[in-house]
Enzyme design. Structure first.
Site, PDB file in Angstrom:
ATOM      1  N   HIS A 109       0.799  -1.232   0.000  1.00 14.48           N
ATOM      2  CA  HIS A 109       0.000   0.000   0.000  1.00 14.48           C
ATOM      3  C   HIS A 109       0.823   1.270   0.000  1.00 14.48           C
ATOM      4  O   HIS A 109       0.288   2.367  -0.098  1.00 14.48           O
ATOM      5  CB  HIS A 109      -0.944   0.016   1.208  1.00 14.48           C
ATOM      6  CG  HIS A 109      -0.236   0.258   2.510  1.00 14.48           C
ATOM      7  ND1 HIS A 109       0.478  -0.703   3.146  1.00 14.48           N
ATOM      8  CD2 HIS A 109      -0.123   1.379   3.266  1.00 14.48           C
ATOM      9  CE1 HIS A 109       1.002  -0.213   4.256  1.00 14.48           C
ATOM     10  NE2 HIS A 109       0.652   1.052   4.351  1.00 14.48           N
TER      11      HIS A 109
HETATM   12  C1  UD1 Z   1      -1.928   5.142   6.537  1.00 10.06           C
HETATM   13  C2  UD1 Z   1      -0.567   5.563   7.125  1.00 10.06           C
HETATM   14  C3  UD1 Z   1       0.455   4.466   6.856  1.00 10.06           C
HETATM   15  C4  UD1 Z   1      -0.051   3.119   7.333  1.00 10.06           C
HETATM   16  C5  UD1 Z   1      -1.396   2.831   6.682  1.00 10.06           C
HETATM   17  C6  UD1 Z   1      -1.972   1.514   7.103  1.00 10.06           C
HETATM   18  C7  UD1 Z   1      -0.086   7.975   7.098  1.00 10.06           C
HETATM   19  C8  UD1 Z   1       0.720   9.026   6.468  1.00 10.06           C
HETATM   20  N1  UD1 Z   1      -0.065   6.784   6.493  1.00 10.06           N
HETATM   21  O1  UD1 Z   1      -1.775   5.054   5.142  1.00 10.06           O
HETATM   22  O2  UD1 Z   1       1.644   4.767   7.565  1.00 10.06           O
HETATM   23  O3  UD1 Z   1       0.880   2.119   6.959  1.00 10.06           O
HETATM   24  O4  UD1 Z   1      -2.304   3.884   7.068  1.00 10.06           O
HETATM   25  O5  UD1 Z   1      -3.189   1.283   6.478  1.00 10.06           O
HETATM   26  O6  UD1 Z   1      -0.734   8.217   8.090  1.00 10.06           O
HETATM   27  N2  UD1 Z   1      -9.107   4.773   2.534  1.00 10.06           N
HETATM   28  C9  UD1 Z   1     -10.348   4.185   2.502  1.00 10.06           C
HETATM   29  N3  UD1 Z   1     -10.894   3.768   3.687  1.00 10.06           N
HETATM   30  C10 UD1 Z   1     -10.269   3.904   4.875  1.00 10.06           C
HETATM   31  C11 UD1 Z   1      -9.004   4.506   4.909  1.00 10.06           C
HETATM   32  C12 UD1 Z   1      -8.427   4.927   3.744  1.00 10.06           C
HETATM   33  O7  UD1 Z   1     -10.944   4.053   1.458  1.00 10.06           O
HETATM   34  O8  UD1 Z   1     -10.840   3.489   5.916  1.00 10.06           O
HETATM   35  C13 UD1 Z   1      -8.482   5.211   1.266  1.00 10.06           C
HETATM   36  C14 UD1 Z   1      -8.827   6.636   0.915  1.00 10.06           C
HETATM   37  O9  UD1 Z   1      -8.898   6.738  -0.459  1.00 10.06           O
HETATM   38  C15 UD1 Z   1      -7.627   7.395   1.397  1.00 10.06           C
HETATM   39  C16 UD1 Z   1      -6.506   6.409   1.140  1.00 10.06           C
HETATM   40  O10 UD1 Z   1      -7.081   5.140   1.384  1.00 10.06           O
HETATM   41  O11 UD1 Z   1      -7.447   8.601   0.728  1.00 10.06           O
HETATM   42  C17 UD1 Z   1      -5.319   6.610   2.006  1.00 10.06           C
HETATM   43  O12 UD1 Z   1      -5.684   6.645   3.381  1.00 10.06           O
HETATM   44  P1  UD1 Z   1      -4.757   7.427   4.434  1.00 10.06           P
HETATM   45  O13 UD1 Z   1      -5.301   7.313   5.785  1.00 10.06           O
HETATM   46  O14 UD1 Z   1      -4.440   8.797   3.923  1.00 10.06           O
HETATM   47  O15 UD1 Z   1      -3.383   6.658   4.333  1.00 10.06           O
HETATM   48  P2  UD1 Z   1      -3.028   5.110   4.194  1.00 10.06           P
HETATM   49  O16 UD1 Z   1      -2.516   4.871   2.817  1.00 10.06           O
HETATM   50  O17 UD1 Z   1      -4.129   4.240   4.693  1.00 10.06           O
END
Ligand code: UD1
Length: 378
Positions: free
Chosen positions: A220
């Site tokens: 991811h």
């Molecule tokens: C975040 C953490 C990363 C961790 C990861 C585990 C930061 C900078 N990154 O990354 O260190 O390894 O979590 O999962 O904090 N999304 C959904 N549903 C959710 C959550 C996210 O659809 O419940 C999608 C959304 O499109 C969102 C994208 O995933 O924009 C990224 O989510 P985000 O929380 O920004 O970062 P992660 O890539 O999950």
């Protein structure tokens, strides 16, 4: 008869424990449990809502028997600035509201945006901060987590570390060693506490798998899944490997979006033995991982959990902030190098497996150590 007055009552420390994203929940659960057991703490659980899908959040609350958060900020997704800022604004309001007065301490875990955002907010309103999993460094500033780690550490009053490298990193950065406590790994506390439930999971049956006869993939990180060239280099290796070993791939929501937007759906359809599934909960995923022949991942936590399970781990990154998993554990860094991924997999499949040992203080007692430090020093 002596009457107990407020003055004589033992003081209870009001502690705000913060979670936001999936890898936070298994770190916070043992801490909350330990604080609830002690009569000296009054813990408050704050969930920022950085992760919000059922499978990324609620399912972990169920599996880890975490109570409903006392405060839910519901910030959701956004750019880094947007998400961090939203968490700061919402957490400032909620910290001021915690049962009418400020907490005695805010505990943040890991390295996600929620970690830094709440640490910064708390510190600026005069609340001390404890950082659990402090001092880890990948020395790669392209990783948003590296920035979160460095900044959180430098404003924290208590720095709880998981491995010796973290102690060294913090000292080298000029952090007073009196603030550093080598307590081990709270995530391993969760693993130990849930061992029985993990052993009872039926996920292998559900997916029609046999112990040791499949691989597990998680992917991811932006460096791997936002960059088509890098993603394809990994997929080329997996294409070769899946002909020999089925691979189960629980897909993170951001990776799912990237597969679509980079036009990789057709490529995945050709890889018959690479099985894409929805993200799994904690218990099922631990079972799946613990019975795998090997794990391919760009996650931080999985490098540690595979080391404890003694399962070989190929890390699809060029560095690790958890070097003890390479020095003592089962981890091998392979990056997105197609040939290297194939070569190391073949070694493992032919029985040439790196034997690891469990790092110091990864014994299921880290939360207890943290509680003891806090009781002595708050
Ligand atoms: C975040 C953490 C990363 C961790 C990861 C585990 C930061 C900078 N990154 O990354 O260190 O390894 O979590 O999962 O904090 N999304 C959904 N549903 C959710 C959550 C996210 O659809 O419940 C999608 C959304 O499109 C969102 C994208 O995933 O924009 C990224 O989510 P985000 O929380 O920004 O970062 P992660 O890539 O999950």
């Amino acid at each position: 008869m002596i009457e107990i007055t407020d003055f004589m009552k033992p003081r209870k420390f009001k502690i705000a424990l913060v979670v936001g994203a999936r890898p936070n929940f298994m770190k916070a659960a043992p801490l909350l449990k330990a604080m609830r057991r002690s009569s000296f703490f009054d813990p408050i659980l704050i969930h920022t809502g950085q992760h919000y899908d059922f499978l990324m959040s609620d399912k972990f609350f169920q599996d880890l028997r975490l109570p409903k958060p006392d405060i839910f900020l519901g910030v959701g997704s956004g750019s880094h600035a947007e998400q961090t800022a939203k968490i700061m604004i919402a957490s400032e309001k909620s910290l001021f509201k915690t049962k009418t007065s400020l907490p005695d301490l805010v505990i943040v875990v890991g390295d996600v945006n929620s970690t830094l955002a709440v640490a910064l907010t708390a510190k600026k309103i005069g609340v001390p901060v404890a950082h659990v999993e402090a001092g880890l460094r990948s020395f790669d500033e392209a990783m948003p987590e590296e920035i979160n780690r460095v900044l959180t550490d430098h404003i924290s009053n208590f720095l709880f570390t998981t491995e010796e490298s973290a102690n060294k990193n913090l000292k080298r950065e000029g952090i007073n060693s009196k603030r550093i406590y080598f307590v081990g790994n709270v995530m391993i506390d969760s693993l130990r506490q849930n061992q029985l439930k993990i052993s009872q999971s039926s996920i292998l049956k559900q997916l029609n798998l046999k112990k040791g006869a499949y691989g597990v993939l998680t992917l991811h990180r932006p460096t791997n899944v936002d960059n088509k060239k890098s993603f394809l280099r990994i997929l080329k290796a997996l294409n070769v490997i899946q002909k020999q070993l089925p691979i189960i791939f629980p897909v993170h929501p951001r990776t799912k979006k990237q597969i679509e937007s980079l036009g990789l759906k057709n490529y995945f359809q050709k890889l018959k033995n690479l099985v894409l599934i929805d993200p799994l909960g904690y218990i099922d995923f631990m079972k799946l991982m613990s019975c795998a022949k090997l794990v391919f991942t760009d996650s931080g936590g999985l490098q540690e959990e595979t080391t404890v399970f003694g399962v070989p781990c190929l890390t699809l990154r060029n560095n690790t902030e958890r070097p003890v998993t390479v020095q003592k554990g089962t981890n091998i860094i392979v990056g997105d190098n197609t040939e290297k991924i194939i070569k190391e997999t073949r070694k493992i499949l032919s029985g040439n497996v790196k034997k690891g040992t469990i790092p110091k203080n990864w014994d299921g007692k880290s939360a207890e150590r943290i509680i003891k430090v806090l009781l002595k020093n708050l």
